[in-house]
Design an enzyme around this catalytic site. Structure first.
Site, PDB file in Angstrom:
ATOM      1  N   GLY A   1       4.102   6.046   5.498  1.00  0.00           N
ATOM      2  CA  GLY A   1       3.789   6.572   4.175  1.00  0.00           C
ATOM      3  C   GLY A   1       3.046   5.460   3.475  1.00  0.00           C
ATOM      4  N   CYS A   2       2.428   5.773   2.367  1.00  0.00           N
ATOM      5  CA  CYS A   2       1.684   4.726   1.679  1.00  0.00           C
ATOM      6  C   CYS A   2       2.658   3.906   0.851  1.00  0.00           C
ATOM      7  CB  CYS A   2       0.623   5.388   0.817  1.00  0.00           C
ATOM      8  SG  CYS A   2      -0.262   4.287  -0.243  1.00  0.00           S
ATOM      9  N   GLN A   3       3.689   4.556   0.315  1.00  0.00           N
ATOM     10  CA  GLN A   3       4.631   3.879  -0.581  1.00  0.00           C
ATOM     11  C   GLN A   3       5.827   3.300   0.171  1.00  0.00           C
ATOM     12  OE1 GLN A   3       4.883   3.570  -4.005  1.00  0.00           O
ATOM     13  NE2 GLN A   3       3.102   4.662  -4.698  1.00  0.00           N
TER      14      GLN A   3
ATOM     15  N   ALA B   1       3.555  10.383  -0.516  1.00  0.00           N
ATOM     16  CA  ALA B   1       3.272   9.461   0.581  1.00  0.00           C
ATOM     17  C   ALA B   1       4.438   8.533   0.874  1.00  0.00           C
ATOM     18  CB  ALA B   1       2.011   8.641   0.273  1.00  0.00           C
TER      19      ALA B   1
END
Ligand SMILES: Cc1ncc(COP(=O)(O)O)c(C=O)c1O
Lengths: 405, 142
Positions: free
Chosen positions: B51-53, B120
């Site tokens: 995920g981006c986070q 994300a």
């Protein structure tokens, strides 16, 4: 400045979020809009909507006037020499893409070099990478130290006779650092190298005079200085803009079109293909008037007080790492609770009505520098209060207790 | 053994006592801390769901009784708490039941925002991955 009165200008701030008063501290991402900006948008659509530069009729002339007056306002605001140096774009990103594409076409060849700072937003990295790759050019990185200050003394050693441009942010959206761009420009110019300044995080905090700065290009976004989303500026010295090829083709940017040969419009229209966002431009005009009325120095002074207060309070909590400790900062506070994930901290603050941003803030090289996956970022604007900073600090305390005990 | 829906209903019931968001989060953090996490050695690039986070790791095995056994982890604790719930729902279930399952508890307990594609945080991708594992093991079994 009477902050309570200013807050009344921003209707969105009166909201409750999950039962708590909204504490909006995500201003580096985008700022809220004062009533005068909202009213102006409504007025433009209600009274003057039409396609600019294209009609002989009354409304088209009015809309064109709004658009071109906005250009004059921007010219004054950044003290450009001429209105022809002000190109309207969607925002900083489009401004940089426009420049990266046109500049590379005209000036960059295989083996050439570009210098980009380590603290750039992705939008001042990726457009250059895309174009450098196409041309077989190389990107060199101007690093920063652990306080988040650019090592400007290294610039000289990065410059070669292949260097074609230096790209640097005026202020970092992640670290808050205000870079000494004047010094960078002086060094670059002593080698006849032009400089692009990304002013997306500076325009709303610092008085910018492009002639005094002597930057060759400057990018900014309207939505970060209280105007509508979808309007921004590419400033370029006329001598460069004249020489650069257009970025996109379409209506408005041409003089004559035939299948054999097309000639381009004069500056700045050469870079403004298609129907322009006259409402956005008008809203930027209103927003800049609003900022002028309050005084950018007053705004900056208030924001500096908020930042100092917040930094002291957050540091006093203990067990918190702050990223970005430069001597000269805009009102951005990036941190992590030691032992807690930024995403968790952000989720908890959210449920307390506090809007912060978490993650990489589109600056992954900064994350790589510190060996982290992200930070929590609180960023302050003219309408934020000390009580809101207190709410943030209480929220962080609460999150810290929940996440690390 | 409870069915997937029985477990979902159980979770909804558990969460119904919380009026305050932060109480919900406290509970998720508690669940996250007690999650039987994936072995460090299994946190391979193959098992990571980026995920981006926040990042999520997921691994699955089939037990001798033909049910699936999931192990997971995340670097964010609230995400990990939601993972613990997902694993409670899907662990020791048959691949076909996982494939057929309608996931409704996340919505019911008010956490659906965590499954939005823009978050994300890896959760949406994790649920997809759980279904892929179920499909793959189902195919293997035939
Ligand atoms: C330093 C910096 N540069 C560029 C941008 C891109 O601005 P926009 O998304 O408005 O085009 C941002 C926005 O976050 C920024 O902070």
């Amino acid at each position: 400045m009477d902050i309570q009165q200013i807050r009344n200008d921003f209707p969105i701030l009166g909201q409750k979020i999950y039962g708590h008063p909204l504490v909006y501290l995500d201003n580096a991402a985008t700022t809220q809009k004062p009533q005068c900006v909202l009213d102006s948008i409504m007025k433009f659509y209600t009274l003057y909507n039409s396609n600019i530069h294209r009609g002989v009729h009354y409304l088209s002339e009015k809309a064109t006037e709004i658009y071109e007056n906005a250009r004059l306002k921007v010219k004054e605001f950044i003290n450009a020499k001429s209105r022809t140096e002000i190109v309207f774009t969607k925002g900083s990103t489009e401004a940089i893409n426009t420049l990266a594409s046109s500049f590379s076409q005209r000036f960059i060849n295989s083996g050439d070099e570009l210098i980009i700072s380590e603290m750039e937003h992705h939008s001042n990295i990726v457009p250059w990478q895309l174009n450098a790759q196409n041309k077989g050019a190389v990107i060199k990185v101007l690093p920063f130290n652990d306080r988040g200050e650019l090592l400007i003394e290294k610039l000289e050693s990065l410059i070669t006779d292949k260097t074609k441009i230096v790209c640097v942010t005026y202020a970092s959206n992640t670290l808050g650092t205000v870079n000494d761009v004047e010094k960078i420009i002086k060094i670059a110019h002593s080698h006849n190298i032009p400089v692009l300044v990304d002013a997306a995080q500076a325009i709303q905090h610092l008085k910018i005079d492009v002639q005094k700065l002597d930057c060759d290009f400057l990018a900014l976004s309207g939505h970060k200085i209280y105007a509508e989303t979808g309007i921004g500026i590419l400033y370029g010295k006329e001598k460069f803009l004249e020489e650069l090829p257009p970025y996109q083709g379409g209506g408005d940017m041409i003089k004559n079109v035939s299948f054999a040969k097309t000639t381009y419009a004069e500056l700045p229209l050469k870079f403004e293909a298609g129907t322009s966002n006259f409402v956005g431009a008008g809203s930027l005009h209103t927003a800049l008037d609003y900022v002028d009325k309050l005084g950018l120095e007053n705004i900056a002074a208030h924001e500096a007080e908020l930042l100092n207060y917040a930094t002291q309070k957050v540091e006093a909590l203990g067990g918190i790492t702050i990223y970005g400790k430069a001597a000269n900062k805009v009102s951005v506070l990036s941190f992590n609770i030691d032992g807690a994930h930024h995403y968790d901290t952000g989720m908890i603050l959210d449920k307390l009505g506090i809007a912060v941003r978490t993650g990489t803030h589109c600056t992954e090289p900064i994350m790589q520098h510190f060996g982290i996956t992200g930070t929590v970022r609180a960023s302050f604007a003219l309408y934020n209060t000390f009580e809101e900073v207190d709410a943030l600090v209480d929220g962080i305390k609460r999150a810290k207790k929940m996440l690390v005990g | 053994m409870l069915t997937i829906n029985e477990i979902q209903d159980e979770i909804i019931e558990e969460f119904s006592v919380y009026d305050e968001w932060l109480d919900k989060y406290e509970y998720l953090i508690e669940l996250g801390n007690s999650l039987d996490i994936i072995d460090e050695g299994q946190k391979t690039p193959d098992n990571i769901i980026q995920g981006c986070q926040s990042r999520v790791w997921l691994d699955a095995k089939m037990d001798s009784d033909g049910t699936l056994n999931f192990k997971a982890d995340s670097d964010a604790i609230i995400t990990k708490g939601i993972i613990a719930l997902l694993i409670r729902v899907f662990n020791h279930q048959k691949p076909q039941d996982i494939i057929d399952a309608q996931l409704y508890f996340i919505d019911e307990i008010g956490l659906s925002a965590n499954l939005s594609p823009t978050r994300a945080n890896g959760l949406l991708a994790m649920i997809k991955q759980i279904r892929y594992y179920a499909l793959a093991f189902n195919a293997l079994n035939k």
